[in-house]
Design a protein around this motif. Structure first.
Motif, PDB file in Angstrom:
ATOM      1  N   GLY A 165      39.738  40.909  47.596  1.00 26.39           N
ATOM      2  CA  GLY A 165      39.076  41.077  46.272  1.00 26.39           C
ATOM      3  C   GLY A 165      38.375  42.680  45.798  1.00 26.39           C
ATOM      4  O   GLY A 165      39.787  42.859  44.599  1.00 26.39           O
ATOM      5  N   SER A 166      38.465  43.518  46.133  1.00 21.50           N
ATOM      6  CA  SER A 166      38.500  45.394  46.085  1.00 21.50           C
ATOM      7  C   SER A 166      39.916  45.703  45.861  1.00 21.50           C
ATOM      8  O   SER A 166      40.871  46.546  45.194  1.00 21.50           O
ATOM      9  CB  SER A 166      37.733  45.990  46.697  1.00 21.50           C
ATOM     10  N   ALA A 167      40.830  45.186  46.473  1.00 24.25           N
ATOM     11  CA  ALA A 167      42.538  45.499  46.192  1.00 24.25           C
ATOM     12  C   ALA A 167      43.372  45.722  44.577  1.00 24.25           C
ATOM     13  O   ALA A 167      44.120  46.086  43.983  1.00 24.25           O
ATOM     14  CB  ALA A 167      43.514  44.654  46.920  1.00 24.25           C
ATOM     15  N   SER A 168      42.376  44.177  43.884  1.00 26.72           N
ATOM     16  CA  SER A 168      42.671  43.992  42.710  1.00 26.72           C
ATOM     17  C   SER A 168      42.262  45.340  41.881  1.00 26.72           C
ATOM     18  O   SER A 168      42.703  45.238  40.514  1.00 26.72           O
ATOM     19  CB  SER A 168      41.827  43.247  41.780  1.00 26.72           C
ATOM     20  N   ARG A 169      41.905  46.175  42.609  1.00 24.32           N
ATOM     21  CA  ARG A 169      41.169  47.336  41.589  1.00 24.32           C
ATOM     22  C   ARG A 169      42.220  48.947  41.957  1.00 24.32           C
ATOM     23  O   ARG A 169      42.066  49.314  41.652  1.00 24.32           O
ATOM     24  CB  ARG A 169      40.207  48.097  41.786  1.00 24.32           C
ATOM     25  N   SER A 170      43.446  48.150  42.852  1.00 26.64           N
ATOM     26  CA  SER A 170      44.186  49.652  42.958  1.00 26.64           C
ATOM     27  C   SER A 170      45.295  49.832  42.777  1.00 26.64           C
ATOM     28  O   SER A 170      46.641  49.736  43.033  1.00 26.64           O
ATOM     29  CB  SER A 170      44.371  49.795  45.380  1.00 26.64           C
ATOM     30  N   SER A 221      32.270  42.569  58.902  1.00 31.41           N
ATOM     31  CA  SER A 221      34.284  42.353  58.298  1.00 31.41           C
ATOM     32  C   SER A 221      33.202  41.900  57.018  1.00 31.41           C
ATOM     33  O   SER A 221      32.829  41.349  56.543  1.00 31.41           O
ATOM     34  CB  SER A 221      35.000  40.826  58.951  1.00 31.41           C
ATOM     35  N   SER A 222      34.646  42.154  55.708  1.00 33.99           N
ATOM     36  CA  SER A 222      34.428  41.882  54.169  1.00 33.99           C
ATOM     37  C   SER A 222      33.941  40.094  54.299  1.00 33.99           C
ATOM     38  O   SER A 222      32.780  39.942  53.479  1.00 33.99           O
ATOM     39  CB  SER A 222      35.454  41.689  53.534  1.00 33.99           C
ATOM     40  N   THR A 223      34.619  39.643  54.913  1.00 31.44           N
ATOM     41  CA  THR A 223      34.115  37.677  54.702  1.00 31.44           C
ATOM     42  C   THR A 223      33.327  37.198  54.789  1.00 31.44           C
ATOM     43  O   THR A 223      31.997  36.900  54.643  1.00 31.44           O
ATOM     44  CB  THR A 223      35.643  37.313  55.847  1.00 31.44           C
TER      45      THR A 223
HETATM   46  O1  PMV Z   1      37.534  43.557  49.507  1.00 33.28           O
HETATM   47  P1  PMV Z   1      36.796  43.156  50.245  1.00 33.28           P
HETATM   48  O2  PMV Z   1      36.678  42.123  49.821  1.00 33.28           O
HETATM   49  O3  PMV Z   1      37.066  43.975  51.528  1.00 33.28           O
HETATM   50  O4  PMV Z   1      35.135  43.805  49.577  1.00 33.28           O
HETATM   51  C1  PMV Z   1      35.188  45.486  49.142  1.00 33.28           C
HETATM   52  C2  PMV Z   1      33.032  45.283  48.666  1.00 33.28           C
HETATM   53  C3  PMV Z   1      32.943  46.594  48.595  1.00 33.28           C
HETATM   54  O5  PMV Z   1      33.778  47.107  48.698  1.00 33.28           O
HETATM   55  C4  PMV Z   1      31.647  46.997  49.787  1.00 33.28           C
HETATM   56  C5  PMV Z   1      32.456  46.932  47.590  1.00 33.28           C
HETATM   57  C6  PMV Z   1      33.440  47.224  46.204  1.00 33.28           C
HETATM   58  O6  PMV Z   1      33.764  47.264  45.362  1.00 33.28           O
HETATM   59  O7  PMV Z   1      34.607  47.342  47.069  1.00 33.28           O
END
Ligand code: PMV
Length: 365
Positions: A165-170, A221-223
């Protein structure tokens, strides 16, 4: 926009081979994403600073093959064939296959490297998966020359999101919002968008020093972490609070109210950890040194009228955030008083960056 818009409807003009190299950054959330539903839809909107120095560089070489039933790829990490990363990437390819049918038509040789030490506790999935997404969309653009670059950027973020999910912000910078939010025009659960308003100058070139407190494998883990938010007694309130915090932060970022920035950002970090402390099973992801550092930051802030603050990821490392005009003093404070709480005294100096960069004439080997 709904997900169907990212399906490939045009006919593809196949080429025999191609190679693309992208550098994509990590990011640090100010309002945190924690909790999702299928397929990788966030329970609340989040916003992050895109980083600059912490990045992944990935080259993908594509070689045309007879159409295959499975995705054909080899993965090299920092020069060596890496079988450990393959299952995660294979799963990513499966998730995006419907949107990238051309991945069955090519053998992909992936070479990747990080600017930060592996297993430093810095999430490499955001930078790693966004780099692969950029290489794939570069190929797509060659196969469908009529695609416009705005669509390609959104699709890269859309694909990266399906991996992590957070990769969408990179993909872009300096601030990216992911998740549908009524007050952020253009925001979507499907991809990240740049924060649409002018940012106050105090937040320009904001600094982030990452204190490496614990360099081990992630304890949760994130999951597993996101799953803790199912049946969590406080989850609905938390999702609502995060959306309200984004409304507040949007104003703060525009008007430069740094005191409220500090308050909101630190509260978000502690709330993320509070969610883990109060889930079942429960986790304490901070280490004693995380708390020592937080106490030191608070003391320094009050004694020096400083605007330094901290945020945390889902781990023990501390991100120290501060305006550029405090750089000299804060770096000295970190070296003198915080470094000894870090694993082997290690920390990484970073600042806000602008997202994915295509590297021409460079190949990762
Ligand atoms: O992208 P994921 O599933 O690894 O989740 C990241 C969650 C946090 O890093 C804890 C918060 C965030 O918004 O990046």
């Amino acid at each position: 926009m709904d997900a169907h818009q990212f399906l490939v409807n045009s006919s593809l003009q196949f080429i025999e081979k191609a190679s693309f190299t992208w550098q994509t950054p990590s990011n640090i959330a100010l309002v945190k994403y924690w909790g999702k539903s299928e397929p990788q839809i966030p329970k609340n909107a989040s916003i992050s600073f895109t980083l600059n120095n912490c990045h992944t560089i990935t080259t993908i070489e594509f070689k045309k093959i007879e159409k295959s039933d499975s995705v054909q790829f080899d993965m090299f990490f920092e020069g060596k064939k890496n079988e450990d990363f393959k299952p995660k990437i294979a799963k990513f390819f499966q998730r995006i296959a419907a949107y990238c049918p051309y991945i069955f038509e090519y053998k992909m040789i992936i070479h990747s490297q990080n600017s930060f030490p592996h297993s430093s506790g810095i999430a490499s999935s955001a930078s790693g998966l966004s780099a692969i997404a950029m290489c794939l969309t570069s190929l797509e653009q060659q196969l469908i020359p009529a695609l416009n670059s705005d669509f390609v950027t959104k699709k890269a973020s859309f694909l990266a999101r399906l991996g992590s999910g957070s990769a969408s912000r990179s993909i872009e910078g300096p601030l990216v919002v992911w998740g549908n939010h009524p007050e952020i025009e253009g925001s979507s659960d499907l991809f990240g968008v740049p924060f649409p308003h002018t940012i106050h100058s105090i937040f320009e070139n904001y600094q982030d020093v990452i204190l490496l407190v614990d360099k081990g494998e992630k304890q949760v883990s994130s999951t597993v972490g996101h799953e803790l938010m199912y049946n969590h007694p406080f989850s609905e309130n938390r999702f609502q609070q995060a959306n309200e915090n984004l409304t507040k932060l949007s104003k703060i970022l525009q008007n430069g109210d740094i005191k409220n920035f500090i308050n909101l950002v630190e509260s978000e970090a502690l709330t993320l950890h509070a969610m883990m402390l109060t889930s079942n099973p429960y986790f304490i992801l901070m280490k004693p040194n995380t708390l020592e550092i937080i106490q030191k930051i608070w003391k320094y802030r009050s004694e020096n009228q400083s605007n330094i603050c901290f945020t945390l990821d889902a781990g023990a490392n501390v991100h120290v955030l501060f305006p550029e005009n405090e750089k000299q003093n804060v770096l000295q404070f970190i070296e003198n008083e915080l470094a000894n709480f870090c694993h082997k005294n290690e920390y990484i100096c970073d600042s806000v960056g602008f997202g994915a960069k295509k590297l021409e004439n460079i190949k990762v080997k």
